[in-house]
Scaffold this active site. Structure first.
Site, PDB file in Angstrom:
ATOM      1  NE  ARG A 167      -4.069  -1.875   0.421  1.00 47.41           N
ATOM      2  CZ  ARG A 167      -4.038  -3.183   0.124  1.00 47.41           C
ATOM      3  NH1 ARG A 167      -2.968  -3.699  -0.460  1.00 47.41           N
ATOM      4  NH2 ARG A 167      -5.068  -3.952   0.376  1.00 47.41           N
ATOM      5  CB  SER A 239      -8.582  -1.893   4.669  1.00 48.87           C
ATOM      6  OG  SER A 239      -8.921  -3.127   4.114  1.00 48.87           O
ATOM      7  CD  GLU A 337      -5.439   0.510   2.811  1.00 49.69           C
ATOM      8  OE1 GLU A 337      -5.397  -0.579   3.406  1.00 49.69           O
ATOM      9  OE2 GLU A 337      -6.021   0.679   1.737  1.00 49.69           O
TER      10      GLU A 337
HETATM   11  N1  EPU Z   1     -10.802 -11.312   9.912  1.00 54.72           N
HETATM   12  C1  EPU Z   1     -11.531 -11.437  11.071  1.00 54.72           C
HETATM   13  N2  EPU Z   1     -12.505 -10.517  11.315  1.00 54.72           N
HETATM   14  C2  EPU Z   1     -12.783  -9.501  10.450  1.00 54.72           C
HETATM   15  C3  EPU Z   1     -12.009  -9.375   9.279  1.00 54.72           C
HETATM   16  C4  EPU Z   1     -11.015 -10.295   9.022  1.00 54.72           C
HETATM   17  O1  EPU Z   1     -11.325 -12.340  11.878  1.00 54.72           O
HETATM   18  O2  EPU Z   1     -13.697  -8.730  10.750  1.00 54.72           O
HETATM   19  C5  EPU Z   1      -9.765 -12.320   9.615  1.00 54.72           C
HETATM   20  C6  EPU Z   1     -10.167 -13.230   8.463  1.00 54.72           C
HETATM   21  O3  EPU Z   1     -10.935 -14.316   8.894  1.00 54.72           O
HETATM   22  C7  EPU Z   1      -8.817 -13.660   7.939  1.00 54.72           C
HETATM   23  C8  EPU Z   1      -7.948 -12.444   8.154  1.00 54.72           C
HETATM   24  O4  EPU Z   1      -8.597 -11.670   9.173  1.00 54.72           O
HETATM   25  O5  EPU Z   1      -8.290 -14.718   8.692  1.00 54.72           O
HETATM   26  C9  EPU Z   1      -7.741 -11.602   6.898  1.00 54.72           C
HETATM   27  O6  EPU Z   1      -9.016 -11.179   6.398  1.00 54.72           O
HETATM   28  P1  EPU Z   1      -9.288 -10.955   4.834  1.00 54.72           P
HETATM   29  O7  EPU Z   1      -8.642 -12.023   4.041  1.00 54.72           O
HETATM   30  O8  EPU Z   1     -10.753 -10.698   4.673  1.00 54.72           O
HETATM   31  O9  EPU Z   1      -8.472  -9.687   4.471  1.00 54.72           O
HETATM   32  P2  EPU Z   1      -8.070  -8.379   5.259  1.00 54.72           P
HETATM   33  O10 EPU Z   1      -6.713  -8.532   5.833  1.00 54.72           O
HETATM   34  O11 EPU Z   1      -9.165  -8.027   6.196  1.00 54.72           O
HETATM   35  C10 EPU Z   1      -6.966  -7.366   3.094  1.00 54.72           C
HETATM   36  C11 EPU Z   1      -6.924  -6.029   2.431  1.00 54.72           C
HETATM   37  C12 EPU Z   1      -8.221  -5.766   1.665  1.00 54.72           C
HETATM   38  C13 EPU Z   1      -8.387  -6.862   0.622  1.00 54.72           C
HETATM   39  C14 EPU Z   1      -8.412  -8.211   1.342  1.00 54.72           C
HETATM   40  C15 EPU Z   1      -8.498  -9.375   0.377  1.00 54.72           C
HETATM   41  C16 EPU Z   1      -5.478  -4.634   3.799  1.00 54.72           C
HETATM   42  C17 EPU Z   1      -5.421  -3.533   4.795  1.00 54.72           C
HETATM   43  N3  EPU Z   1      -6.708  -4.997   3.432  1.00 54.72           N
HETATM   44  O12 EPU Z   1      -8.022  -7.310   4.063  1.00 54.72           O
HETATM   45  O13 EPU Z   1      -8.084  -4.531   0.989  1.00 54.72           O
HETATM   46  O14 EPU Z   1      -9.590  -6.689  -0.108  1.00 54.72           O
HETATM   47  O15 EPU Z   1      -7.197  -8.380   2.109  1.00 54.72           O
HETATM   48  O16 EPU Z   1      -7.274  -9.527  -0.285  1.00 54.72           O
HETATM   49  O17 EPU Z   1      -4.445  -5.113   3.346  1.00 54.72           O
HETATM   50  C18 EPU Z   1      -8.503  -2.201   1.172  1.00 54.72           C
HETATM   51  O18 EPU Z   1      -7.281  -2.053   1.168  1.00 54.72           O
HETATM   52  O19 EPU Z   1      -9.318  -1.241   1.247  1.00 54.72           O
HETATM   53  C19 EPU Z   1      -9.041  -3.555   1.141  1.00 54.72           C
HETATM   54  C20 EPU Z   1     -10.361  -3.806   1.269  1.00 54.72           C
END
Ligand code: EPU
Length: 341
Positions: A167, A239, A337
């Site tokens: 990012r 995010s 972010e």
């Molecule tokens: N999780 C939870 N609770 C929640 C959200 C997530 O327990 O409320 C856990 C999930 O179960 C999983 C882990 O956290 O084990 C990661 O969650 P997820 O794969 O949904 O991705 P994220 O880390 O929450 C990142 C990006 C998103 C992107 C997704 C999918 C960042 C800051 N965010 O989210 O990007 O869509 O991966 O690749 O890196 C954005 O940047 O605006 C964005 C939406």
């Protein structure tokens, strides 16, 4: 033609949080000579504060902005070269990101389909190095075409010169407010390498009869719309926090108390934690502030939402509460972010 400049205009339609603040000047950019005009005859003639605003999906405004906002509205997409394996597509900074993804998928050009449905414009895809489901914009960016704020001269930066990181890029750091991104050139594939290992992508794809770009795009849209609020309905900036990098040592310590803590390998003996998971463990998923104006999305704890005419400061207050609770419980600092102005 003289480029369009608005004065004392509401930014509500220009940010996906839907925050109603005013900008002293809003300048619409279409081509390098427009920037020349803003520098030599327009509001940039004086030394003023400036923000480059794309789709406004990553900006949180907390106050009226007394300076100049430059908003790219150039919207051309064109193929600049092509061979049997690749096609190079130059997209203007003002093109809506997902329109570019849709166009690539319709033409069966691969590389950015996993980045379907991300709000924002093409310019920001390079600034932020947007990423999702195992792909980052940098994987397909060939070069970035810039205009200088010093004299409106143009230059091109190759991918390797853009200092892309999680990012982040040179455009967020050294080149911030020194160059405007005019367009970004992407190298897309005709011979595809599908990336389906991330999270629930392969599970979702089982609902489709074939593995192709169109179905991957649809699977990603399905996953995103089941978790992430549509900014047209509920104001948000995706995010709100980055996933934090911590030491292996801290992870081991946390694992004693929370054996199920998700973590991902990163560089330099660091590991990445899932901010959404940390926030959910603090009991904040679905939280709403006492005024019922701002809170945390009930399906994805990493997203702060405007529940109804929240001010920018009310969103910031929710963010601070999240940072404090996560720090108290896990000893981890969450870094936004979203850019707060
Ligand atoms: N999780 C939870 N609770 C929640 C959200 C997530 O327990 O409320 C856990 C999930 O179960 C999983 C882990 O956290 O084990 C990661 O969650 P997820 O794969 O949904 O991705 P994220 O880390 O929450 C990142 C990006 C998103 C992107 C997704 C999918 C960042 C800051 N965010 O989210 O990007 O869509 O991966 O690749 O890196 C954005 O940047 O605006 C964005 C939406």
């Amino acid at each position: 033609m003289t480029p369009i400049t608005y004065q004392n205009i509401s930014l509500k339609p220009y940010n996906t949080f839907g925050i109603d603040v005013k900008a002293r000047y809003l300048c619409l950019y279409e081509k390098p000579s427009d920037l020349q005009h803003f520098i030599t005859k327009g509001p940039l003639l004086r030394d003023v504060e400036m923000i480059i605003l794309g789709g406004g999906s990553n900006q949180l405004f907390t106050r009226d902005f007394e300076g100049v906002i430059i908003h790219p509205v150039n919207k051309n997409i064109k193929v600049i070269s092509e061979d049997a394996d690749y096609v190079c597509v130059k997209a203007d900074a003002g093109v809506t990101w997902d329109n570019l993804v849709a166009y690539a998928v319709e033409n069966n050009w691969g590389g950015i389909e996993n980045l379907s449905d991300i709000p924002g414009d093409v310019g920001a895809s390079a600034v932020q190095n947007i990423g999702a489901y195992g792909v980052e914009a940098k994987d397909c960016i060939l070069e970035v075409n810039l205009v200088s704020f010093a004299d409106a001269s143009t230059r091109t930066l190759l991918n390797a010169e853009c200092q892309f990181d999680y990012r982040s890029s040179i455009f967020k750091n050294k080149f911030r407010n020194r160059y405007l991104i005019d367009s970004v050139t992407f190298k897309l594939t005709k011979k595809h390498k599908f990336i389906t290992h991330y999270g629930s992508v392969s599970e979702e794809l089982k609902k489709f009869d074939a593995l192709n770009l169109k179905n991957i795009r649809q699977a990603i849209i399905n996953i995103r719309s089941s978790k992430l609020p549509n900014p047209k309905e509920i104001g948000n900036g995706g995010s709100f926090f980055k996933n934090p990098l911590v030491s292996e040592y801290l992870l081991e310590k946390l694992r004693n108390d929370y054996p199920e803590i998700p973590s991902y390998p990163a560089t330099n003996d660091m590991v990445k934690l899932a901010a959404g998971w940390l926030i959910e463990q603090c009991g904040l998923k679905g939280y709403m502030n006492p005024k019922q104006t701002a809170g945390i999305h009930d399906k994805q704890a990493l997203v702060i939402v405007n529940k109804g005419n929240a001010s920018g400061m009310e969103i910031v207050d929710v963010a601070r509460l999240v940072q404090n609770k996560v720090y108290e419980k896990f000893d981890v600092c969450l870094e936004p972010e979203v850019i707060i102005n």
